[in-house]
Design a protein around this motif. Sequence first.
Motif, PDB file in Angstrom:
ATOM      1  N   THR A  84      53.651  -7.512 -28.070  1.00  0.00           N
ATOM      2  CA  THR A  84      52.688  -7.276 -27.077  1.00  0.00           C
ATOM      3  C   THR A  84      51.310  -7.183 -27.501  1.00  0.00           C
ATOM      4  OG1 THR A  84      54.476  -6.208 -25.853  1.00  0.00           O
ATOM      5  CG2 THR A  84      52.457  -5.893 -24.861  1.00  0.00           C
ATOM      6  N   SER A 141      44.797  -9.717 -16.648  1.00  0.00           N
ATOM      7  CA  SER A 141      45.894  -8.814 -16.427  1.00  0.00           C
ATOM      8  C   SER A 141      46.755  -9.477 -15.204  1.00  0.00           C
ATOM      9  CB  SER A 141      45.580  -7.498 -15.861  1.00  0.00           C
ATOM     10  OG  SER A 141      44.895  -6.721 -16.904  1.00  0.00           O
ATOM     11  N   ALA A 196      47.628  -0.820 -22.861  1.00  0.00           N
ATOM     12  CA  ALA A 196      48.050  -1.074 -21.368  1.00  0.00           C
ATOM     13  C   ALA A 196      49.276  -2.121 -21.213  1.00  0.00           C
ATOM     14  CB  ALA A 196      46.867  -1.082 -20.308  1.00  0.00           C
ATOM     15  N   ALA A 197      48.821  -3.159 -22.007  1.00  0.00           N
ATOM     16  CA  ALA A 197      49.840  -4.208 -22.134  1.00  0.00           C
ATOM     17  C   ALA A 197      51.116  -3.773 -22.534  1.00  0.00           C
ATOM     18  CB  ALA A 197      49.349  -5.412 -23.172  1.00  0.00           C
ATOM     19  N   THR A 213      52.652  -1.817 -19.749  1.00  0.00           N
ATOM     20  CA  THR A 213      53.126  -2.561 -18.704  1.00  0.00           C
ATOM     21  C   THR A 213      54.630  -3.164 -19.029  1.00  0.00           C
ATOM     22  OG1 THR A 213      51.039  -3.085 -18.168  1.00  0.00           O
ATOM     23  CG2 THR A 213      52.516  -4.625 -17.387  1.00  0.00           C
ATOM     24  N   GLY A 244      58.210  -2.448 -17.419  1.00  0.00           N
ATOM     25  CA  GLY A 244      59.029  -3.366 -16.886  1.00  0.00           C
ATOM     26  C   GLY A 244      60.407  -3.160 -17.462  1.00  0.00           C
ATOM     27  N   PRO A 255      58.125  -0.534 -12.102  1.00  0.00           N
ATOM     28  CA  PRO A 255      57.302  -1.561 -11.172  1.00  0.00           C
ATOM     29  C   PRO A 255      58.276  -2.114  -9.755  1.00  0.00           C
ATOM     30  CG  PRO A 255      56.808  -2.230 -13.254  1.00  0.00           C
ATOM     31  CD  PRO A 255      58.016  -1.186 -13.406  1.00  0.00           C
ATOM     32  N   THR A 265      47.555  -0.278 -13.747  1.00  0.00           N
ATOM     33  CA  THR A 265      48.079  -0.199 -12.515  1.00  0.00           C
ATOM     34  C   THR A 265      48.716  -1.425 -12.181  1.00  0.00           C
ATOM     35  OG1 THR A 265      46.152  -0.136 -11.475  1.00  0.00           O
ATOM     36  CG2 THR A 265      46.911   1.822 -11.864  1.00  0.00           C
ATOM     37  N   GLY A 307      50.182  -4.105 -13.615  1.00  0.00           N
ATOM     38  CA  GLY A 307      51.771  -4.239 -13.637  1.00  0.00           C
ATOM     39  C   GLY A 307      52.748  -3.490 -12.651  1.00  0.00           C
ATOM     40  N   VAL A 308      51.952  -2.704 -12.193  1.00  0.00           N
ATOM     41  CA  VAL A 308      52.939  -1.843 -11.072  1.00  0.00           C
ATOM     42  C   VAL A 308      52.505  -2.192  -9.667  1.00  0.00           C
ATOM     43  CG1 VAL A 308      53.479   0.427 -10.105  1.00  0.00           C
ATOM     44  CG2 VAL A 308      53.135   0.137 -12.639  1.00  0.00           C
TER      45      VAL A 308
END
Length: 431
Positions: free
Chosen positions: A51, A167, A292-293, A296, A300, A305, A346, A348-349
């Motif tokens: 990632t 993103s 953050a990636a 996310t 997942g 999410p 946020t 990804g969510v």
Amino acid sequence: MNDVVTTTLLIVCLFALLGSGVWIGLTLAGVAWIGMELFSSRPAGDAMAVTVWGSASSWTLTALPLFIWMGEILFRTKLSESMFRGLAPWVGRLPGRLLHTNVIGCTIFAAVSGSSAATCATIGKMTLPELGRRGYPEDITIGSLAGAGTLGLLIPPSIIMIVYGVSADVSIAHLFVAGIVPGILLAGMFSGYLGVWSAMNRHRVPEPDAPQPFLRKLHESRHLIPVVLLIGAVLGSIYSGVATATEAAAVGVVGSLLLSAAQRSLSWTTFRESLLGATRLYCMIALILAGAAFLTLAMGYIGLPRHLAEFVSSLGLSPFMLVIALSVFYIILGCFLDGISMVVLTMGVILPTVQAAGIDLVWFGIFIVIVVEMAQITPPVGFNLFVLQGMTGKEITWIARVTMPFFFLMCAMVLLLWWVPQIATWLPSHM
């Protein structure tokens, strides 16, 4: 129940690490690691390596360090002094007079910077001493600068737009073009407020300078030519389709170097300082993006999410109520996190819920930028407030108070954007 326990544990870990002073990027990666280890079967180390490499090697993200470098170069030129000399003769007879130089100066510099803090600092170095010397009140001078400085995020090129585009997998060129009309409209709302304020406080506004002949005003306007040409080169290359956002960023860097050389402010020292400054800022942003990636991805695997989207869907919120709820959510989040962290943490969510509601992602990007702008002037973590506190020595609560009218103008802009979405979508649809 398990989802509630998982979410609570991760949120507690997140705020505990942030509160202990750990870097934001490392905090995000650490929370993701905890989530992967405790609540998923995939090896956390392998997931993190893949990632982080994927987020760091994105070609689209190349535009980000280039635009940051362009802003750093211009920050060290005589651009600010030239802009004041070019603008002052035209606004001296308007209601509010030279207060408008804060708004117009920030609008112009935002179009070549992309950073709210850089816009606020650069224009503030130019206008605050000059307006103070001419007798303009400190509260409206500093408040208007803090509010107008946020235009650095909305008017392209914008660092936040690049981060959101990466993103959310949305065209950065479309986002840039979508921000032009809302940015100019919001600047007009700021100037309109200054006009109304000055009409209600005539005794606090200094008398205007002696009027200048029209030809003299035109002569002074020659100082605006370099920055207008640079803006035209960057945005024109994107809008015409000649260059991508990344290529336009390279055009901007070359143009800012040429501008700096023409003003005789380009030296080995300023070149090195601009490069090191851009490198430091980009490394911080890149670390946040990588963390953050990974977070996310972890979210997942855990399924948060999807469960959050199902929860929001179960509430039966209309798209309008969803936008209002997200506005409140981001304003509260902005009290604790900077804008870039808010977006990458946020997306990804939030995106699955937004897409399920049928909201256009380009429009949503402009909406996100405006609510992140609000976060720039909300204590305790308001970057523009920090910048102005360092420049003026005022208490951050006082600066936040004098900036509140501009916060409410941004709230009005969000509502206007909802009622007339073409403000953001019309121009990209004609690219």
